[in-house]
Design a protein around this motif. Structure first.
Motif, PDB file in Angstrom:
ATOM      1  N   LYS A  20     -12.994 -13.116   4.001  1.00  0.00           N
ATOM      2  CA  LYS A  20     -13.949 -13.982   4.684  1.00  0.00           C
ATOM      3  C   LYS A  20     -13.421 -15.418   4.767  1.00  0.00           C
ATOM      4  O   LYS A  20     -13.637 -16.113   5.766  1.00  0.00           O
ATOM      5  CB  LYS A  20     -15.301 -13.949   3.971  1.00  0.00           C
ATOM      6  N   LEU A  21     -12.764 -15.856   3.703  1.00  0.00           N
ATOM      7  CA  LEU A  21     -12.175 -17.196   3.740  1.00  0.00           C
ATOM      8  C   LEU A  21     -11.148 -17.312   4.862  1.00  0.00           C
ATOM      9  O   LEU A  21     -11.109 -18.304   5.596  1.00  0.00           O
ATOM     10  CB  LEU A  21     -11.532 -17.525   2.391  1.00  0.00           C
ATOM     11  N   ARG A  22     -10.308 -16.291   4.989  1.00  0.00           N
ATOM     12  CA  ARG A  22      -9.315 -16.306   6.073  1.00  0.00           C
ATOM     13  C   ARG A  22     -10.009 -16.276   7.433  1.00  0.00           C
ATOM     14  O   ARG A  22      -9.636 -17.013   8.361  1.00  0.00           O
ATOM     15  CB  ARG A  22      -8.367 -15.109   5.953  1.00  0.00           C
ATOM     16  N   ASN A  23     -11.021 -15.430   7.571  1.00  0.00           N
ATOM     17  CA  ASN A  23     -11.717 -15.318   8.857  1.00  0.00           C
ATOM     18  C   ASN A  23     -12.371 -16.631   9.267  1.00  0.00           C
ATOM     19  O   ASN A  23     -12.634 -16.855  10.453  1.00  0.00           O
ATOM     20  CB  ASN A  23     -12.772 -14.217   8.785  1.00  0.00           C
ATOM     21  N   ASN A  24     -12.661 -17.475   8.294  1.00  0.00           N
ATOM     22  CA  ASN A  24     -13.279 -18.765   8.589  1.00  0.00           C
ATOM     23  C   ASN A  24     -12.273 -19.906   8.606  1.00  0.00           C
ATOM     24  O   ASN A  24     -12.654 -21.080   8.564  1.00  0.00           O
ATOM     25  CB  ASN A  24     -14.389 -19.045   7.583  1.00  0.00           C
ATOM     26  N   GLY A  25     -10.981 -19.582   8.647  1.00  0.00           N
ATOM     27  CA  GLY A  25      -9.961 -20.592   8.864  1.00  0.00           C
ATOM     28  C   GLY A  25      -9.546 -21.393   7.651  1.00  0.00           C
ATOM     29  O   GLY A  25      -8.845 -22.403   7.789  1.00  0.00           O
ATOM     30  N   VAL A  26      -9.922 -20.928   6.450  1.00  0.00           N
ATOM     31  CA  VAL A  26      -9.550 -21.679   5.252  1.00  0.00           C
ATOM     32  C   VAL A  26      -8.031 -21.729   5.089  1.00  0.00           C
ATOM     33  O   VAL A  26      -7.465 -22.734   4.652  1.00  0.00           O
ATOM     34  CB  VAL A  26     -10.216 -21.068   3.999  1.00  0.00           C
ATOM     35  N   ASN A  27      -7.360 -20.641   5.451  1.00  0.00           N
ATOM     36  CA  ASN A  27      -5.899 -20.602   5.309  1.00  0.00           C
ATOM     37  C   ASN A  27      -5.218 -21.688   6.153  1.00  0.00           C
ATOM     38  O   ASN A  27      -4.163 -22.206   5.761  1.00  0.00           O
ATOM     39  CB  ASN A  27      -5.371 -19.221   5.681  1.00  0.00           C
ATOM     40  N   LYS A  28      -5.819 -22.068   7.267  1.00  0.00           N
ATOM     41  CA  LYS A  28      -5.224 -23.094   8.135  1.00  0.00           C
ATOM     42  C   LYS A  28      -5.758 -24.499   7.834  1.00  0.00           C
ATOM     43  O   LYS A  28      -5.010 -25.473   7.865  1.00  0.00           O
ATOM     44  CB  LYS A  28      -5.501 -22.755   9.602  1.00  0.00           C
ATOM     45  N   ASN A  29      -7.048 -24.579   7.551  1.00  0.00           N
ATOM     46  CA  ASN A  29      -7.672 -25.896   7.388  1.00  0.00           C
ATOM     47  C   ASN A  29      -7.547 -26.466   5.986  1.00  0.00           C
ATOM     48  O   ASN A  29      -7.506 -27.683   5.810  1.00  0.00           O
ATOM     49  CB  ASN A  29      -9.150 -25.812   7.775  1.00  0.00           C
ATOM     50  N   PHE A  30      -7.497 -25.604   4.971  1.00  0.00           N
ATOM     51  CA  PHE A  30      -7.429 -26.045   3.577  1.00  0.00           C
ATOM     52  C   PHE A  30      -6.399 -25.204   2.827  1.00  0.00           C
ATOM     53  O   PHE A  30      -6.742 -24.349   2.023  1.00  0.00           O
ATOM     54  CB  PHE A  30      -8.800 -25.926   2.900  1.00  0.00           C
ATOM     55  N   PRO A  31      -5.107 -25.407   3.118  1.00  0.00           N
ATOM     56  CA  PRO A  31      -4.077 -24.526   2.561  1.00  0.00           C
ATOM     57  C   PRO A  31      -4.025 -24.531   1.033  1.00  0.00           C
ATOM     58  O   PRO A  31      -3.642 -23.519   0.436  1.00  0.00           O
ATOM     59  CB  PRO A  31      -2.781 -25.064   3.167  1.00  0.00           C
ATOM     60  N   ALA A  32      -4.408 -25.622   0.373  1.00  0.00           N
ATOM     61  CA  ALA A  32      -4.396 -25.623  -1.093  1.00  0.00           C
ATOM     62  C   ALA A  32      -5.484 -24.701  -1.640  1.00  0.00           C
ATOM     63  O   ALA A  32      -5.274 -23.983  -2.625  1.00  0.00           O
ATOM     64  CB  ALA A  32      -4.576 -27.041  -1.630  1.00  0.00           C
ATOM     65  N   VAL A  33      -6.651 -24.722  -1.003  1.00  0.00           N
ATOM     66  CA  VAL A  33      -7.734 -23.818  -1.410  1.00  0.00           C
ATOM     67  C   VAL A  33      -7.339 -22.378  -1.111  1.00  0.00           C
ATOM     68  O   VAL A  33      -7.582 -21.467  -1.913  1.00  0.00           O
ATOM     69  CB  VAL A  33      -9.043 -24.194  -0.697  1.00  0.00           C
ATOM     70  N   TRP A  34      -6.722 -22.161   0.046  1.00  0.00           N
ATOM     71  CA  TRP A  34      -6.257 -20.817   0.392  1.00  0.00           C
ATOM     72  C   TRP A  34      -5.207 -20.339  -0.619  1.00  0.00           C
ATOM     73  O   TRP A  34      -5.179 -19.164  -0.978  1.00  0.00           O
ATOM     74  CB  TRP A  34      -5.686 -20.800   1.802  1.00  0.00           C
ATOM     75  N   ALA A  35      -4.386 -21.249  -1.107  1.00  0.00           N
ATOM     76  CA  ALA A  35      -3.401 -20.883  -2.114  1.00  0.00           C
ATOM     77  C   ALA A  35      -4.071 -20.334  -3.363  1.00  0.00           C
ATOM     78  O   ALA A  35      -3.639 -19.316  -3.934  1.00  0.00           O
ATOM     79  CB  ALA A  35      -2.536 -22.096  -2.471  1.00  0.00           C
ATOM     80  N   VAL A  36      -5.134 -20.987  -3.818  1.00  0.00           N
ATOM     81  CA  VAL A  36      -5.865 -20.494  -4.982  1.00  0.00           C
ATOM     82  C   VAL A  36      -6.447 -19.114  -4.697  1.00  0.00           C
ATOM     83  O   VAL A  36      -6.394 -18.209  -5.540  1.00  0.00           O
ATOM     84  CB  VAL A  36      -6.969 -21.488  -5.394  1.00  0.00           C
ATOM     85  N   ALA A  37      -6.988 -18.926  -3.492  1.00  0.00           N
ATOM     86  CA  ALA A  37      -7.530 -17.617  -3.121  1.00  0.00           C
ATOM     87  C   ALA A  37      -6.447 -16.541  -3.179  1.00  0.00           C
ATOM     88  O   ALA A  37      -6.682 -15.430  -3.666  1.00  0.00           O
ATOM     89  CB  ALA A  37      -8.142 -17.690  -1.723  1.00  0.00           C
ATOM     90  N   GLN A  38      -5.262 -16.858  -2.674  1.00  0.00           N
ATOM     91  CA  GLN A  38      -4.164 -15.879  -2.724  1.00  0.00           C
ATOM     92  C   GLN A  38      -3.776 -15.548  -4.161  1.00  0.00           C
ATOM     93  O   GLN A  38      -3.503 -14.391  -4.498  1.00  0.00           O
ATOM     94  CB  GLN A  38      -2.946 -16.427  -1.978  1.00  0.00           C
TER      95      GLN A  38
END
Length: 540
Positions: A123-141
């Motif tokens: 859901k985070l990816r679908n809402n663009g977190v990977n592009k807009n907040f890469p540090a937060v996406w890093a924690v998710a990964q």
């Protein structure tokens, strides 16, 4: 154990309800009350998804009922690791603890992985977190890799690269492919974290409000990611030594941000929210469904280990004097009652100054474990270990003693202590002599097998009570030498001496994804039972 499912939480791993590898989005929609598209407008919602995933690495209890954790780990890995054993004769005494594997139990890790880790992170990816907040996406990964690595280490091949798509039948990836994907995901995560830490950008919301592990400290997340890479690298050292070496050296390269070196960097998940409790403590204290295993008592009492009173309560059974006494796995604990063995030692939630309470954070990885991993790197003469095997081994012991508030004394120089024989005060049929005479003091002249046994034995003691990783390390190294089950009800599918190697694929997968699960058995390379070794689990 209560026979109904509830929400449980812990960090970076996953174990809760649900069980589908396809269309898992719809199973998780109501967990936060959010739909896709809402995150962009509300950072609180964004954080809620990540928080859900963090809390699901091991699964806390929800509503005061840690049933999911009990099925996911406590009645499996916690006991197979030598840490625990239940006094309760579940299923009329025929259950996973004597290798009569119960179908209804064995799907729980699978459910939690896809429902509570993969789904909210998607859901985070679908809402663009990977592009807009890469540090937060890093924690998710990082959370996803931490959680799903536990899943593949339970079953072997799992759906991963295609999980969550729209296909009716979801293909499984080989365990080797899953591990290679983990390393690529950690590459992405650590690159994004280093970029963020080296710049001046700030997030437009307070990430610390949603981070139950490091309270928004991205540097500590980077160190955990590198430490996790090191752990996974060592898992595969027998199956793919070249990749293991390359990934371990990358994890330890100082230019990549470092690893966990002190207890303030330990990966533990805080209790946060009404009704949430430490599930292991709840099961021990409120249900009395778990007690200490004979194997770890044998090692720690034999070594006169200063952490013994920090880990365990003494027995309370009136039939024999109070002592540190565990239950041997596979023991017959009573036909209908736990009364025979419930008075054996538990985790320390009441004696002296208790180490465990219902609010104790759930432990995933510690600095001590990382020192022992580095000691193994040094033994193998790989680059970037940072010191000698002996120094790192002793640092691992000392760091663990500090973590538990124990006084190390002359423990690291002890040449006489050795694992103790086990004698069951209630049933001599369970008695067994110690299987190892390994001593504590480092011996640099010893062969690699004895060096490895020392490292892994002390790492196993230091990782308590985190049974999933302890079971993995036992399977991949053969250490420590654990007491086998007293009664083996596997019908010959699991060797008493070799011990259990995995859990079978969930029945739900046979019901809903039969074509692909049968292909997965081919990837597994053996029958879908508890005796078949995983890809990284080469014969000892």
């Amino acid at each position: 154990m209560k026979r109904y499912y509830i929400s449980l939480c812990v960090v970076g791993l996953a174990l809760l309800l649900g069980a589908c590898t396809k269309n898992f989005e719809r199973y998780n929609t109501d967990n936060t009350g959010l739909s896709n598209g809402q995150l962009g407008a509300d950072f609180n919602d964004l954080g809620a998804y990540l928080k859900t995933a963090e809390m699901s690495i091991i699964n806390f209890s929800g509503g005061g009922d840690p049933n999911s954790y009990q099925l996911q780990q406590n009645l499996n890995a916690d006991c197979y690791s030598g840490y625990m054993m239940s006094p309760t004769p579940f299923n009329g005494g025929l259950n996973n603890l004597n290798y009569f594997l119960v179908n209804g139990w064995n799907g729980e890790p699978f459910k939690v992985g896809y429902l509570n880790i993969m789904s909210p992170i998607r859901k985070l990816r679908n809402n663009g977190v990977n592009k807009n907040f890469p540090a937060v996406w890093a924690v998710a990964q990082i959370v996803q890799v931490a959680g799903m690595s536990r899943l593949t280490d339970i079953y072997g091949p799992i759906p991963y690269s295609q999980a969550g798509g729209s296909k009716t039948d979801v293909a499984y990836d080989s365990q080797q492919d899953v591990y290679n994907r983990f390393f690529l995901e950690l590459d992405s995560a650590t690159t994004n974290l280093r970029t963020y830490l080296s710049g001046t950008d700030t997030l437009p919301f307070n990430f610390a409000n949603f981070d139950l592990v490091y309270s928004g400290n991205f540097n500590k997340w980077l160190q955990f990611a590198n430490s996790l890479r090191l752990r996974l690298a060592m898992h595969i050292v027998r199956a793919d030594p070249a990749t293991a070496k390359a990934q371990a050296e990358k994890a330890l390269d100082p230019a990549n941000g470092g690893v966990i070196t002190s207890n303030d960097g330990n990966m533990t998940v805080k209790m946060s929210g009404a009704g949430l409790t430490n599930p292991l403590v709840f099961i021990a204290q409120n249900w009395a469904d778990t007690r200490i295993g004979a194997s770890i008592i044998s090692y720690m009492t034999g070594y006169n280990d200063p952490r013994t009173s920090r880990y365990f309560d003494k027995s309370t059974d009136a039939a024999f004097p109070a002592q540190y006494i565990g239950i041997r796995i596979g023991s017959i604990t009573g036909s209908n009652s736990k009364d025979d063995y419930v008075g054996y030692s538990s985790i320390n939630y009441k004696n002296g100054s208790p180490s465990f309470s219902l609010t104790t954070p759930v432990q995933i990885m510690t600095a001590a474990e990382v020192y022992f991993l580095r000691a193994e790197v040094a033994v193998r003469n790989w680059a970037n270990a940072g010191s000698t095997a002996q120094t790192l081994y002793e640092q691992g012991i000392n760091t663990s003693m500090t973590q538990w508030g124990a006084t190390v004394g002359n423990y690291v120089s002890d040449t006489t202590g050795k694992p103790a024989d086990y004698k069951d005060p209630k049933n001599a049929a369970n008695d067994i002599n110690a299987l190892s005479d390994i001593r504590i003091q480092w011996d640099d002249a010893a062969d690699i097998d004895h060096k490895m046994e020392r490292i892994i034995t002390q790492k196993w003691i230091a990782m308590f009570p985190e049974g999933q990783e302890a079971w993995t390390e036992y399977r991949r190294t053969g250490y420590p030498k654990l007491f086998p089950v007293v009664n083996n009800n596997s019908g010959g599918t699991i060797s008493t001496d070799v011990q259990i190697r995995r859990l079978p694929f969930p029945q739900n997968e046979y019901n809903t994804n039969a074509t692909e699960v049968n292909k997965a058995i081919q990837l597994l390379g053996g029958a879908d039972n508890g005796g078949t070794r995983l890809w990284w689990d080469s014969k000892q």
